[in-house]
Scaffold this motif. Sequence first.
Motif, PDB file in Angstrom:
ATOM      1  N   ILE A 167       0.826  -1.210   0.000  1.00  0.00           N
ATOM      2  CA  ILE A 167       0.000   0.000   0.000  1.00  0.00           C
ATOM      3  C   ILE A 167       0.858   1.256   0.000  1.00  0.00           C
ATOM      4  N   ASN A 168       1.946   1.250   0.760  1.00  0.00           N
ATOM      5  CA  ASN A 168       2.825   2.422   0.799  1.00  0.00           C
ATOM      6  C   ASN A 168       3.432   2.705  -0.574  1.00  0.00           C
ATOM      7  N   ARG A 188      -9.196   2.052   3.565  1.00  0.00           N
ATOM      8  CA  ARG A 188     -10.295   1.318   4.195  1.00  0.00           C
ATOM      9  C   ARG A 188      -9.870  -0.108   4.555  1.00  0.00           C
ATOM     10  N   THR A 189      -9.057  -0.716   3.696  1.00  0.00           N
ATOM     11  CA  THR A 189      -8.572  -2.077   3.952  1.00  0.00           C
ATOM     12  C   THR A 189      -7.725  -2.129   5.213  1.00  0.00           C
ATOM     13  N   GLU A 191      -7.606   0.190   7.713  1.00  0.00           N
ATOM     14  CA  GLU A 191      -8.334   0.639   8.903  1.00  0.00           C
ATOM     15  C   GLU A 191      -9.287  -0.425   9.433  1.00  0.00           C
ATOM     16  N   SER A 192      -9.732  -1.316   8.561  1.00  0.00           N
ATOM     17  CA  SER A 192     -10.641  -2.379   8.996  1.00  0.00           C
ATOM     18  C   SER A 192      -9.894  -3.657   9.397  1.00  0.00           C
ATOM     19  N   SER A 193      -8.564  -3.616   9.292  1.00  0.00           N
ATOM     20  CA  SER A 193      -7.759  -4.793   9.594  1.00  0.00           C
ATOM     21  C   SER A 193      -7.507  -4.913  11.091  1.00  0.00           C
ATOM     22  N   ASN A 194      -7.518  -6.135  11.588  1.00  0.00           N
ATOM     23  CA  ASN A 194      -7.262  -6.364  13.018  1.00  0.00           C
ATOM     24  C   ASN A 194      -5.772  -6.349  13.351  1.00  0.00           C
ATOM     25  N   ILE A 195      -4.932  -6.159  12.339  1.00  0.00           N
ATOM     26  CA  ILE A 195      -3.485  -6.111  12.602  1.00  0.00           C
ATOM     27  C   ILE A 195      -2.886  -4.762  12.203  1.00  0.00           C
ATOM     28  N   LYS A 196      -3.725  -3.742  12.049  1.00  0.00           N
ATOM     29  CA  LYS A 196      -3.238  -2.443  11.561  1.00  0.00           C
ATOM     30  C   LYS A 196      -2.191  -1.816  12.477  1.00  0.00           C
ATOM     31  N   ASN A 197      -2.240  -2.143  13.773  1.00  0.00           N
ATOM     32  CA  ASN A 197      -1.270  -1.573  14.715  1.00  0.00           C
ATOM     33  C   ASN A 197      -0.096  -2.509  14.986  1.00  0.00           C
ATOM     34  N   GLU A 198      -0.031  -3.614  14.234  1.00  0.00           N
ATOM     35  CA  GLU A 198       1.011  -4.610  14.454  1.00  0.00           C
ATOM     36  C   GLU A 198       2.096  -4.589  13.373  1.00  0.00           C
ATOM     37  N   TYR A 199       1.907  -3.770  12.350  1.00  0.00           N
ATOM     38  CA  TYR A 199       2.929  -3.679  11.299  1.00  0.00           C
ATOM     39  C   TYR A 199       4.172  -2.984  11.859  1.00  0.00           C
ATOM     40  N   THR A 200       5.265  -3.056  11.131  1.00  0.00           N
ATOM     41  CA  THR A 200       6.497  -2.423  11.598  1.00  0.00           C
ATOM     42  C   THR A 200       6.289  -0.915  11.734  1.00  0.00           C
ATOM     43  N   ILE A 201       6.992  -0.315  12.656  1.00  0.00           N
ATOM     44  CA  ILE A 201       6.840   1.115  12.886  1.00  0.00           C
ATOM     45  C   ILE A 201       7.249   1.907  11.645  1.00  0.00           C
ATOM     46  N   ALA A 202       8.226   1.400  10.896  1.00  0.00           N
ATOM     47  CA  ALA A 202       8.655   2.094   9.671  1.00  0.00           C
ATOM     48  C   ALA A 202       7.516   2.146   8.656  1.00  0.00           C
ATOM     49  N   ASP A 203       6.809   1.014   8.474  1.00  0.00           N
ATOM     50  CA  ASP A 203       5.682   0.980   7.545  1.00  0.00           C
ATOM     51  C   ASP A 203       4.545   1.868   8.024  1.00  0.00           C
ATOM     52  N   ARG A 204       4.310   1.879   9.322  1.00  0.00           N
ATOM     53  CA  ARG A 204       3.212   2.688   9.870  1.00  0.00           C
ATOM     54  C   ARG A 204       3.509   4.181   9.765  1.00  0.00           C
ATOM     55  N   VAL A 205       4.771   4.564   9.906  1.00  0.00           N
ATOM     56  CA  VAL A 205       5.157   5.969   9.740  1.00  0.00           C
ATOM     57  C   VAL A 205       4.904   6.403   8.294  1.00  0.00           C
ATOM     58  N   THR A 206       5.339   5.580   7.343  1.00  0.00           N
ATOM     59  CA  THR A 206       5.131   5.903   5.929  1.00  0.00           C
ATOM     60  C   THR A 206       3.648   5.967   5.603  1.00  0.00           C
TER      61      THR A 206
END
Length: 394
Positions: A167-168, A188-189, A191-206
């Motif tokens: 996605i990034n 939307r994909t 935000e509706s995922s149950n693992i949205k806060n479990e990805y690497t911090i680098a991916d979440r920052v991007t």
Amino acid sequence: MSSWANQGCGNLKELLPTIKEALENDDGRVFAAIMSLKHPFAEQYWDVKFIKAEPPFDVIVFEHIQCTNACLKKDYESAFQHQCKVVQLFAKMFATQKEDNWGLPLMSTIIKDLYHLGLKAGSKSREDTVSKLDICADMLMAVFRVCAGDSRTSLEYTKRWGMMTIINLLFKCYFQTNKLHLCKPLIRTIESSNIKNEYTIADRVTYNYFVGKKYMYENEFKGAEKCLSFAFENCHRNSVRNKRRILIYLIPVKITLGNMPKLELLRKYNLGEFQGIVTSVKHGDIRTLNATIEKYSRFFIQEGIYLVLEKLKVIALRNLFKKIYMIVSLHQLDVSLFQCALNYLGLEDVDGEETECILANMIADGYIKGYLSEQHKKMVVSKVTAFPKLNTFL
């Protein structure tokens, strides 16, 4: 990881056993290292007709070699086409591997290389860049569907762990080709995922960086502030360049919501272009604001924030009018007071009718609580909160 995966190689015969071992052990990291365009293997020219390996990896490795050979010749058009085949073959193979995600490191490597090759292959013109990135986005979507569709596999082995990386890269493509509307289903994909806060911090920052930018362009400033603040606060402290890029968008958002950044922050990240913006908006100095935007217009246009900064003129006027209100300390104010202030700050052509129009628009948009008395040429403001806080209605 195999030492061979970190070092150069003498000949192709040394490569094949390493690939075979990686495939037998489902070692995606070793195979990803071999398949990277940054590996020393990619710095040598290989004259091969075919590769002895398990299908479809025989063709995948063969296409990769053709890609690296084309890169050495600086034939990025051919390199891009070969890398497209690598990604296509991988997507088909990955879809057949049920309840297994060992290929995620390989996926991450080859799609990032595809994106960078797309930029190089499309560097001749804007149209060429858009064309290559459109192709790149199609390839990425094929891989994304494989990962997003793996919803029944256990968390340990699900391919959904690769979604945010894809996605990034899609965000990068869509922002450069001006197709931001295609970002909505991707957001939307996640935000509706149950693992949205479990990805690497680098991916979440991007991810939050791009989502924050999108919100900013859509005038969703509270959402933009939340995402961009997360990106800035969680970006690695040594990544000064990345932190600066985030601030380029976070600063206008903060100002719009009434939060003025400190000048020390601007100096720390070499963002002097915003110094005049901050001080002029804060003091309601519309003349200095116009001059600053004009002075650094090339920079602001290049960064895609020129129109956002133009909207800060309303904030500056709101702060100017609030000062007049506080000085006069009345709830019924002559329109002429505001006209005189505008004329003094360089807007000499603004007459009484235009001043009334400006005030009416600001009342309608929520910047001022009150109404205009056209008969008496006065603005009557609320006795409770004449000038609401910006973050309460924007």
